[in-house]
Scaffold this motif. Sequence first.
Motif, PDB file in Angstrom:
ATOM      1  N   SER A   2       0.809  -1.217   0.000  1.00 49.37           N
ATOM      2  CA  SER A   2       0.000   0.000   0.000  1.00 49.37           C
ATOM      3  C   SER A   2       0.841   1.264   0.000  1.00 49.37           C
ATOM      4  N   THR A  38      -4.386   5.290  -5.136  1.00 54.70           N
ATOM      5  CA  THR A  38      -5.141   5.236  -3.887  1.00 54.70           C
ATOM      6  C   THR A  38      -6.190   4.131  -3.900  1.00 54.70           C
ATOM      7  N   VAL A  42      -4.619   1.162  -2.489  1.00 49.05           N
ATOM      8  CA  VAL A  42      -4.426   1.280  -1.044  1.00 49.05           C
ATOM      9  C   VAL A  42      -5.704   0.864  -0.313  1.00 49.05           C
ATOM     10  N   VAL A  43      -6.814   1.474  -0.695  1.00 46.39           N
ATOM     11  CA  VAL A  43      -8.089   1.205  -0.028  1.00 46.39           C
ATOM     12  C   VAL A  43      -8.560  -0.215  -0.314  1.00 46.39           C
ATOM     13  N   ALA A  76      -6.590  -2.822   1.789  1.00 44.02           N
ATOM     14  CA  ALA A  76      -6.948  -2.829   3.208  1.00 44.02           C
ATOM     15  C   ALA A  76      -8.310  -3.481   3.438  1.00 44.02           C
ATOM     16  N   LEU A 102     -13.706   6.994   5.079  1.00 42.56           N
ATOM     17  CA  LEU A 102     -13.896   6.624   3.675  1.00 42.56           C
ATOM     18  C   LEU A 102     -15.134   7.222   3.015  1.00 42.56           C
ATOM     19  N   LEU A 125      -8.696   9.816   0.683  1.00 43.77           N
ATOM     20  CA  LEU A 125      -7.803   9.692   1.829  1.00 43.77           C
ATOM     21  C   LEU A 125      -6.980  10.971   1.914  1.00 43.77           C
ATOM     22  N   MET A 174      -3.776   1.933   5.687  1.00 43.12           N
ATOM     23  CA  MET A 174      -4.382   3.105   5.043  1.00 43.12           C
ATOM     24  C   MET A 174      -3.813   4.413   5.589  1.00 43.12           C
ATOM     25  N   ALA A 233      -2.099   7.573   3.370  1.00 49.47           N
ATOM     26  CA  ALA A 233      -2.901   8.803   3.411  1.00 49.47           C
ATOM     27  C   ALA A 233      -2.051   9.988   3.853  1.00 49.47           C
TER      28      ALA A 233
END
Length: 322
Positions: free
Chosen positions: A57, A66, A69-70, A73, A119, A124, A256, A260
């Motif tokens: 991530s 991104t 990343v989300v 997770a 979210l 983020l 995350m 971020a």
Amino acid sequence: MLIAVVMLFVGLILLVYGADRLVFGATAIANTLNIPRLAVGIMITGVGTSLPELAFSVTAGLNGKTNMVVGNAIGSNITNILLILGCVAVIRPLNLHSKRLKHEDPLLFLIMLLAGFVLYDNQLSRSDGIILLVTFISFMALVFKMSKRNFLRETDSLSVSQEAETPKEISQTVAFLWILIGVLVLPIAAKIAVDNATVVARYLGLSELMISLTIIAIGTSLPELATAITGMYKHEDDMVVGNVIGSNIFNILVVMGIPALISPGNFFSEAFLRDYWIMLAASLLLTLLCVGRRRRLTRSMGIALLAGFTLYIGVLMYFAYA
């Protein structure tokens, strides 16, 4: 395309290997420095198994991805509960005894609610990263305090399991060598995984969010699966569930949080409108298991979890190609 698929799996395998060696070396050093073994155990079972997700991530965030990343997770958390606990329970039902889980799992659900707050706006931001990382530091301090209290007053089954996993009698030279190997392998592996995941996603017509929710999430969850299977065969049922709880909390707050903070960005609304609520529902089921009267994950419950995971993947594929 074939080369990209092969390299993607090579990257995921190297992520798992690098994380394992880094944690092994770090815990060996901690033991030689007389750091409390309880703290070392928490690092192994909670933080250590999530290092592949973190490395992936952070690399994805630095590349402006991104969605990855989300997706990583959320997808890893769903995989940990529905797939990993489901598989373990089908093989052998789990009975929970640790009092720590009764305190830690409700915290997991509260942190999942915090994730929704972060979210809901489909981005983020750096402020989100600060909130998540401050929460993680507070959580670790609280868990360590509860763990130390339980350890001093009585023998808690989860604390014993965590301590048993720490490496012993390893020289500092060997430990530092493993740390160096882990530090070198992790960023390289993460770069390989991110780049080739992007190639595979484009070839298959999948979004980066979609491939992170599925292939990447399952691949980076391999340490959790290995820990769960090991704990199951050793009849350390509390460690199996405790590892999932610690990993899921780390995935939200750190996996995350760090991207971020260093590389804010926007992501697809589906991550909140669809996938977040699946994660929240799975977390609620796990909370009810840990605080309920029976505290037993039966084989039929395991089948239900696997059915839920299969249905979820089916829904993702439907939305991907509809």
